[in-house]
Scaffold this motif. Structure first.
Motif, PDB file in Angstrom:
ATOM      1  N   MET A 173      -9.149  -1.165  11.830  1.00  0.00           N
ATOM      2  CA  MET A 173      -8.667  -2.160  13.202  1.00  0.00           C
ATOM      3  C   MET A 173      -7.496  -2.890  12.591  1.00  0.00           C
ATOM      4  N   GLY A 174      -6.358  -2.748  10.752  1.00  0.00           N
ATOM      5  CA  GLY A 174      -4.837  -2.417  10.655  1.00  0.00           C
ATOM      6  C   GLY A 174      -4.571  -1.831  11.426  1.00  0.00           C
ATOM      7  N   LEU A 175      -5.104  -0.366  12.390  1.00  0.00           N
ATOM      8  CA  LEU A 175      -4.097   1.039  12.727  1.00  0.00           C
ATOM      9  C   LEU A 175      -3.913   0.008  13.883  1.00  0.00           C
ATOM     10  N   GLN A 176      -5.175  -0.686  14.683  1.00  0.00           N
ATOM     11  CA  GLN A 176      -5.070  -1.285  16.224  1.00  0.00           C
ATOM     12  C   GLN A 176      -4.059  -2.308  16.070  1.00  0.00           C
ATOM     13  N   SER A 177      -4.248  -2.604  15.090  1.00  0.00           N
ATOM     14  CA  SER A 177      -3.122  -4.627  15.287  1.00  0.00           C
ATOM     15  C   SER A 177      -2.006  -3.749  15.177  1.00  0.00           C
ATOM     16  N   GLY A 178      -1.367  -2.976  14.617  1.00  0.00           N
ATOM     17  CA  GLY A 178      -0.435  -2.316  14.391  1.00  0.00           C
ATOM     18  C   GLY A 178       0.784  -2.241  12.785  1.00  0.00           C
ATOM     19  N   ALA A 179      -0.221  -3.156  12.091  1.00  0.00           N
ATOM     20  CA  ALA A 179      -0.196  -3.417  10.842  1.00  0.00           C
ATOM     21  C   ALA A 179       0.013  -2.268   9.948  1.00  0.00           C
ATOM     22  N   ILE A 180      -0.253  -0.942  10.351  1.00  0.00           N
ATOM     23  CA  ILE A 180      -0.102   0.232   9.848  1.00  0.00           C
ATOM     24  C   ILE A 180      -0.478   1.053  10.855  1.00  0.00           C
ATOM     25  N   ALA A 181       0.359   2.395  10.259  1.00  0.00           N
ATOM     26  CA  ALA A 181       0.164   3.801  11.219  1.00  0.00           C
ATOM     27  C   ALA A 181      -0.269   4.452  10.858  1.00  0.00           C
ATOM     28  N   ALA A 182      -1.396   5.370  11.789  1.00  0.00           N
ATOM     29  CA  ALA A 182      -1.200   6.861  10.619  1.00  0.00           C
ATOM     30  C   ALA A 182      -0.816   6.974   9.303  1.00  0.00           C
ATOM     31  N   ALA A 183       0.600   7.510   9.952  1.00  0.00           N
ATOM     32  CA  ALA A 183       1.415   8.080   9.179  1.00  0.00           C
ATOM     33  C   ALA A 183       1.688   6.720   7.596  1.00  0.00           C
ATOM     34  N   ASP A 184       1.168   5.673   7.718  1.00  0.00           N
ATOM     35  CA  ASP A 184       1.080   5.007   6.407  1.00  0.00           C
ATOM     36  C   ASP A 184      -0.800   5.235   5.508  1.00  0.00           C
ATOM     37  N   VAL A 185      -0.878   5.954   6.432  1.00  0.00           N
ATOM     38  CA  VAL A 185      -2.305   6.665   5.167  1.00  0.00           C
ATOM     39  C   VAL A 185      -1.816   7.672   4.318  1.00  0.00           C
ATOM     40  N   ARG A 186      -1.711   7.587   3.110  1.00  0.00           N
ATOM     41  CA  ARG A 186      -1.311   8.832   1.900  1.00  0.00           C
ATOM     42  C   ARG A 186      -2.193   9.810   2.187  1.00  0.00           C
ATOM     43  N   GLY A 187      -3.788   9.725   2.003  1.00  0.00           N
ATOM     44  CA  GLY A 187      -4.148  11.454   2.453  1.00  0.00           C
ATOM     45  C   GLY A 187      -5.791  10.491   2.221  1.00  0.00           C
ATOM     46  N   ASP A 188      -6.445  11.690   1.707  1.00  0.00           N
ATOM     47  CA  ASP A 188      -7.867  11.578   1.788  1.00  0.00           C
ATOM     48  C   ASP A 188      -8.634  11.873   0.179  1.00  0.00           C
ATOM     49  N   LEU A 189      -9.356  11.425   0.005  1.00  0.00           N
ATOM     50  CA  LEU A 189     -10.462  11.560  -1.622  1.00  0.00           C
ATOM     51  C   LEU A 189     -10.025  13.520  -1.767  1.00  0.00           C
ATOM     52  N   PHE A 190     -10.512  14.328  -0.584  1.00  0.00           N
ATOM     53  CA  PHE A 190     -10.509  15.330  -0.889  1.00  0.00           C
ATOM     54  C   PHE A 190      -8.864  16.239  -1.434  1.00  0.00           C
ATOM     55  N   GLY A 191      -7.997  15.485  -0.644  1.00  0.00           N
ATOM     56  CA  GLY A 191      -6.822  15.513  -1.355  1.00  0.00           C
ATOM     57  C   GLY A 191      -6.101  15.338  -2.181  1.00  0.00           C
ATOM     58  N   LEU A 192      -6.730  14.210  -2.318  1.00  0.00           N
ATOM     59  CA  LEU A 192      -6.346  13.865  -4.081  1.00  0.00           C
ATOM     60  C   LEU A 192      -7.088  14.257  -4.962  1.00  0.00           C
ATOM     61  N   CYS A 193      -8.073  14.808  -4.995  1.00  0.00           N
ATOM     62  CA  CYS A 193      -9.250  15.385  -5.690  1.00  0.00           C
ATOM     63  C   CYS A 193      -8.543  17.036  -6.161  1.00  0.00           C
ATOM     64  N   ARG A 194      -8.144  17.416  -5.375  1.00  0.00           N
ATOM     65  CA  ARG A 194      -7.654  18.847  -5.640  1.00  0.00           C
ATOM     66  C   ARG A 194      -6.283  18.611  -5.796  1.00  0.00           C
TER      67      ARG A 194
END
Length: 128
Positions: free
Chosen positions: A68-89
């Protein structure tokens, strides 16, 4: 809530319960509920104020808060820093400053369930 270092939310709320204005510097917001696009636990301001991490790419479309944040424009996909896989590795950097507010959005990846079950099983297994 304004004094909490860690806020964990696991609901099916149709309206945000967590306001971004309430989050103090250095806190962490864990959003476990709202696992489909029709529900959300945190408002757009919470997404804008935080470093957003997700458990799996599905959170971009299935997790109500981020979707919903992406849909409203509150954030962009590029604002998501990463996922659990990337954090753990170590491929994705976590918190970069002590005052940074972080957010983790989970939609319930099977890996999380498997890890929790493994930890419980190991804690109950007899020791030799």
């Amino acid at each position: 809530m304004r004094a909490a270092d860690l806020v964990s939310c696991a609901t099916l709320s149709a309206t945000p319960l967590i306001r971004g204005a309430w989050l103090k510097p250095g806190s962490h917001l864990d959003l476990v509920g709202a696992f489909h696009p029709g529900v959300r636990e945190a408002d757009d301001e919470a997404l804008r104020r935080t470093a957003v991490y997700i458990d799996a790419p599905a959170a971009l479309s299935e997790g109500g808060d981020v979707a919903m944040g992406l849909q409203s424009g509150a954030i962009a996909a590029a604002d998501v820093r990463g996922d659990l896989f990337g954090l753990c590795r170590g491929q994705v950097q976590g918190r970069t400053r002590a005052d940074e507010i972080t957010l983790f959005k989970s939609v319930g990846a099977a890996l999380e369930d498997l890890t929790a079950a493994t930890l419980v099983w190991r804690s109950l297994a007899p020791t030799s």
